[in-house]
Design a protein around this motif. Structure first.
Motif, short mmCIF file in Angstrom:
data_model
loop_
_atom_site.label_atom_id
_atom_site.label_comp_id
_atom_site.label_asym_id
_atom_site.label_seq_id
_atom_site.Cartn_x
_atom_site.Cartn_y
_atom_site.Cartn_z
N LEU A 132 49.11 34.04 43.85
CA LEU A 132 48.91 35.08 44.86
C LEU A 132 50.05 35.01 45.86
CD1 LEU A 132 46.90 37.23 46.01
CD2 LEU A 132 46.02 35.39 47.45
N TYR A 156 43.77 38.34 37.97
CA TYR A 156 42.73 38.55 38.96
C TYR A 156 42.69 40.02 39.34
CZ TYR A 156 43.61 33.57 39.13
OH TYR A 156 43.80 32.26 38.79
N LEU A 173 40.83 42.21 44.19
CA LEU A 173 41.12 41.22 45.23
C LEU A 173 40.69 41.73 46.60
CD1 LEU A 173 42.60 38.50 45.86
CD2 LEU A 173 44.63 39.89 46.29
N PHE A 216 39.71 34.51 49.74
CA PHE A 216 40.01 35.60 48.81
C PHE A 216 38.94 35.61 47.73
CE2 PHE A 216 44.15 34.44 50.56
CZ PHE A 216 44.56 35.68 51.03
N TYR A 236 37.59 37.74 44.16
CA TYR A 236 38.24 38.46 43.07
C TYR A 236 37.41 38.35 41.81
CZ TYR A 236 39.57 33.58 42.77
OH TYR A 236 39.52 32.21 42.76
#
Length: 165
Positions: free
Chosen positions: A34, A127, A130, A108, A110
């Motif tokens: 990420l 993912y 998000l 986070f 997801y």
């Protein structure tokens, strides 16, 4: 008879070598990280370094995993947990030795989509959907806003999240 045995040996040699496969080497088999970029909350078009940045991954049971210590960066790459549907980070900045360190918790959430890459690489996790949130561990939160740029994390080449501070 001698001619038949030579042809037979030749055919067996061709068959045995054609059964061999190339060595599979995994080149494209990394689960993406990420990418988070930090921006100035006063001028949202300008990136802004975070002084004394420290990032720890929060693990269930109040344990932490150190990811980054005492850096001044305007972007970071964070690993998401593929076996879970959310990952939390304790992120802090230290402005000077006299100022206390400000701690915020980033979470986070997801969905995880496993994609088969190849026999050598196996599966990688991508993912989707998000979402991000932050909460302050102190009196003065230093993160003003989290903005999701790309809710689909398939590669580590572009920013997925903007954080304004």
């Amino acid at each position: 008879m001698k001619k038949i045995s030579i042809i037979l040996i030749f055919l067996l040699g061709i068959i045995s070598f054609s059964a061999c496969e190339k060595d599979d080497i995994c080149v494209d088999g990394d689960t993406p990280l990420l990418i988070v970029r930090f921006y100035d909350s006063q001028d949202i078009t300008q990136t802004k370094e975070v002084p004394g940045l420290q990032v720890n991954g929060l693990i269930i049971g109040s344990d932490t995993l150190e990811i980054l210590t005492n850096a001044s960066l305007d972007s970071i790459a964070l690993p998401l947990r593929a076996a879970e549907t959310s990952t939390s980070f304790l992120i802090s900045q230290t402005l000077s030795e006299d100022d206390p360190t400000n701690f915020d918790v980033l979470t986070f959430s997801y969905g995880v989509n496993e994609v088969f890459v190849s026999r050598a690489c196996g599966f990688v996790a991508n993912y989707n959907a998000l979402e991000g949130s932050s909460s302050s561990e102190g009196d003065a939160p230093w993160i003003n806003e989290i903005q999701i740029v790309t809710p689909l994390v398939e590669n580590s080449t572009a920013a997925h999240v903007k954080i304004f501070h």
